[in-house]
Design a protein around this motif. Sequence first.
Motif, PDB file in Angstrom:
ATOM      1  N   VAL A   1      44.828  84.557  41.764  1.00 42.16           N
ATOM      2  CA  VAL A   1      43.961  85.327  42.654  1.00 42.16           C
ATOM      3  C   VAL A   1      44.088  86.792  42.264  1.00 42.16           C
ATOM      4  O   VAL A   1      45.190  87.257  41.931  1.00 42.16           O
ATOM      5  N   SER A   2      42.986  87.501  42.281  1.00 42.00           N
ATOM      6  CA  SER A   2      43.024  88.940  42.055  1.00 42.00           C
ATOM      7  C   SER A   2      43.983  89.575  43.056  1.00 42.00           C
ATOM      8  O   SER A   2      43.981  89.235  44.240  1.00 42.00           O
ATOM      9  N   LYS A   3      44.824  90.495  42.585  1.00 39.63           N
ATOM     10  CA  LYS A   3      45.808  91.114  43.470  1.00 39.63           C
ATOM     11  C   LYS A   3      45.137  91.872  44.613  1.00 39.63           C
ATOM     12  O   LYS A   3      45.615  91.867  45.749  1.00 39.63           O
TER      13      LYS A   3
ATOM     14  N   ARG B   1      40.592  91.287  36.544  1.00 40.62           N
ATOM     15  CA  ARG B   1      41.304  92.538  36.825  1.00 40.62           C
ATOM     16  C   ARG B   1      40.361  93.628  37.329  1.00 40.62           C
ATOM     17  O   ARG B   1      40.768  94.498  38.100  1.00 40.62           O
ATOM     18  N   GLN B   2      39.117  93.564  36.911  1.00 38.99           N
ATOM     19  CA  GLN B   2      38.137  94.580  37.305  1.00 38.99           C
ATOM     20  C   GLN B   2      37.476  94.279  38.648  1.00 38.99           C
ATOM     21  O   GLN B   2      36.760  95.127  39.176  1.00 38.99           O
ATOM     22  N   GLY B   3      37.687  93.080  39.180  1.00 34.61           N
ATOM     23  CA  GLY B   3      37.131  92.744  40.476  1.00 34.61           C
ATOM     24  C   GLY B   3      35.815  92.000  40.442  1.00 34.61           C
ATOM     25  O   GLY B   3      35.255  91.685  41.487  1.00 34.61           O
ATOM     26  N   THR B   4      35.302  91.712  39.249  1.00 38.13           N
ATOM     27  CA  THR B   4      34.062  90.932  39.144  1.00 38.13           C
ATOM     28  C   THR B   4      34.301  89.488  39.584  1.00 38.13           C
ATOM     29  O   THR B   4      33.406  88.834  40.115  1.00 38.13           O
ATOM     30  N   ILE B   5      35.510  89.024  39.351  1.00 40.33           N
ATOM     31  CA  ILE B   5      35.929  87.672  39.719  1.00 40.33           C
ATOM     32  C   ILE B   5      37.058  87.789  40.739  1.00 40.33           C
ATOM     33  O   ILE B   5      37.966  88.612  40.581  1.00 40.33           O
ATOM     34  N   ASP B   6      37.019  86.980  41.777  1.00 45.37           N
ATOM     35  CA  ASP B   6      38.049  87.023  42.820  1.00 45.37           C
ATOM     36  C   ASP B   6      39.239  86.123  42.499  1.00 45.37           C
ATOM     37  O   ASP B   6      40.386  86.470  42.778  1.00 45.37           O
ATOM     38  N   MET B   7      38.934  84.961  41.935  1.00 46.56           N
ATOM     39  CA  MET B   7      39.948  83.952  41.665  1.00 46.56           C
ATOM     40  C   MET B   7      39.568  83.224  40.384  1.00 46.56           C
ATOM     41  O   MET B   7      38.414  83.249  39.977  1.00 46.56           O
TER      42      MET B   7
ATOM     43  N   GLY C   1      31.607  77.143  33.785  1.00 47.21           N
ATOM     44  CA  GLY C   1      30.934  77.674  32.595  1.00 47.21           C
ATOM     45  C   GLY C   1      31.186  79.152  32.384  1.00 47.21           C
ATOM     46  O   GLY C   1      30.439  79.820  31.656  1.00 47.21           O
ATOM     47  N   THR C   2      32.267  79.669  33.026  1.00 46.92           N
ATOM     48  CA  THR C   2      32.536  81.122  33.023  1.00 46.92           C
ATOM     49  C   THR C   2      31.233  81.911  33.165  1.00 46.92           C
ATOM     50  O   THR C   2      30.986  82.902  32.489  1.00 46.92           O
ATOM     51  N   SER C   3      30.392  81.433  34.085  1.00 52.45           N
ATOM     52  CA  SER C   3      29.065  82.032  34.272  1.00 52.45           C
ATOM     53  C   SER C   3      29.130  83.452  34.815  1.00 52.45           C
ATOM     54  O   SER C   3      28.180  84.231  34.657  1.00 52.45           O
ATOM     55  N   LEU C   4      30.251  83.813  35.432  1.00 59.32           N
ATOM     56  CA  LEU C   4      30.394  85.168  35.972  1.00 59.32           C
ATOM     57  C   LEU C   4      30.579  86.204  34.868  1.00 59.32           C
ATOM     58  O   LEU C   4      30.467  87.406  35.113  1.00 59.32           O
ATOM     59  N   VAL C   5      30.876  85.735  33.655  1.00 60.67           N
ATOM     60  CA  VAL C   5      30.983  86.633  32.497  1.00 60.67           C
ATOM     61  C   VAL C   5      30.059  86.140  31.377  1.00 60.67           C
ATOM     62  O   VAL C   5      30.368  86.239  30.188  1.00 60.67           O
TER      63      VAL C   5
END
Length: 345
Positions: free
Chosen positions: A250-252, A89-95, A73-77
Motif C-alpha cells: 500500500v502507498s505509505k 510512489r507518486q500517488g497515481t496508484i494506491d495499492m 494489465g497495469t492499465s494505470l500506467v
Amino acid sequence: MKSLKALFAGLALSALAVPALLAGTAAAADYKAEYKLSTVLGKPFPWGVGGDRWAELIKEKTQGRIVVKMYPGTSLVNGDQTKEFTALRQGTIDMAIGSTINWSPQVKELNLFSLPFLMPDHKALDALTQGEVGKKLFDLLSTKDVVPLAWGENGFREISNSKHAIKAPEDLKGLKIRVVGSPLYLDTFTALGANPTQMSWADAQPALSTGAVDGQENPLTIFVAAKLATLGQKHLTLWGYVADPLVFVVSKEVWNSWSKEDQEAVRAAAVQAAAEEVALSRKGITADDDSLLKSIADQGVDVVRLTADQQKAFQAATKPVFDKWTKQIGPDLVKSAETAIAAGR
C-alpha cells in the motif's frame, strides 16, 4: 433530584460524545470513495485472483469503509509494468500486488530472486520470502514510500519455444525469446546465446502468435491460462532458473490516512489473500499433484524435465551473470540467501 442529576449527567456525556462522533465522521470522510489496486494480470491468473480476493477481504474486514477496485494489465500506467512502482510512489496508484522483477529497476535488491539458478525449488523460495531475507527486503521497501504487507507468488519461470526442445545451453542459440524489462534477464539470455527481446506481456502474446518471437519464459499457470500451446509454444522445458515472488503493498501516504484498526484489517486481508494466491499458483505442479503438467502435455506440448547434470550446464553458462549481479544486488544479501537455502535443505 436524582433524576435531574441523571439527566444532566446524560447530557454531559452526550456533549462529550458529539465531538468524538464528529471526529469519527471526519476521519471516514477523509477516506477515498475507491482505492486503485494495480496488478499485471487479472483473473483467471492466480495473480489476478489474488488481487480480487484482497479487495474482497478488505471490504469485508473494514465493514465497507475501504473499497478497492483492481486495475489489471497495469492499465494505470498504460501497460508499462516497469513504471508501476514509480507510479505507486507518486500517488497515481494506491495499492499494488507487484512483481519483484518489474520493480527491480527501482529497487535493485529485488533482483535477488532473478539470479539464475539460485533457488532450486519452492522450499528454497519459502526460505527466502518467509525468513530473514524477506524481512530485510520488506524493511528496505518500507523506506521507499510503500508499506509491504505480504509475499505472494507468480511462480518459477519455465521456458518454451516454437522451434525445438531445449535441453542444453546451445539449444537456445539464436532463439528470439521474449523477456521482461530487466537488464538481468537480458544478460542471462545473452549469456545462453539467445536473442532476448524485451516487451510487455500485452505485446508478447501477439508476437508469439505471429512468430515475431520464438519463445518466452513464464510460470506454468500463465502458460496454461494464456493458452500458449495455441500460440505455437509446443516445446516446454522445466528448468526452474528463477522465481517471481509478488509483493502486496500500500502507498505509505494512503496507509497513513487510515485508522490503526483499518490498517490492521488491510494487513490481515493481505496475509490471507497472499496465502491463498500462493497455494493457487502451485496447484498442479508439485510432486504430489502434477495435474497441470499433465494437462499441458495433453495439448501436444513436448515437456522436458532437466536432469541434475543438464541443469548444471545452464548454471555454468550463466555463472558470470550470477557473479556480476551479486555485486550489484549486494554480496551480503546474496550470501544470506544462499545460507538460508542451504539451511533448509
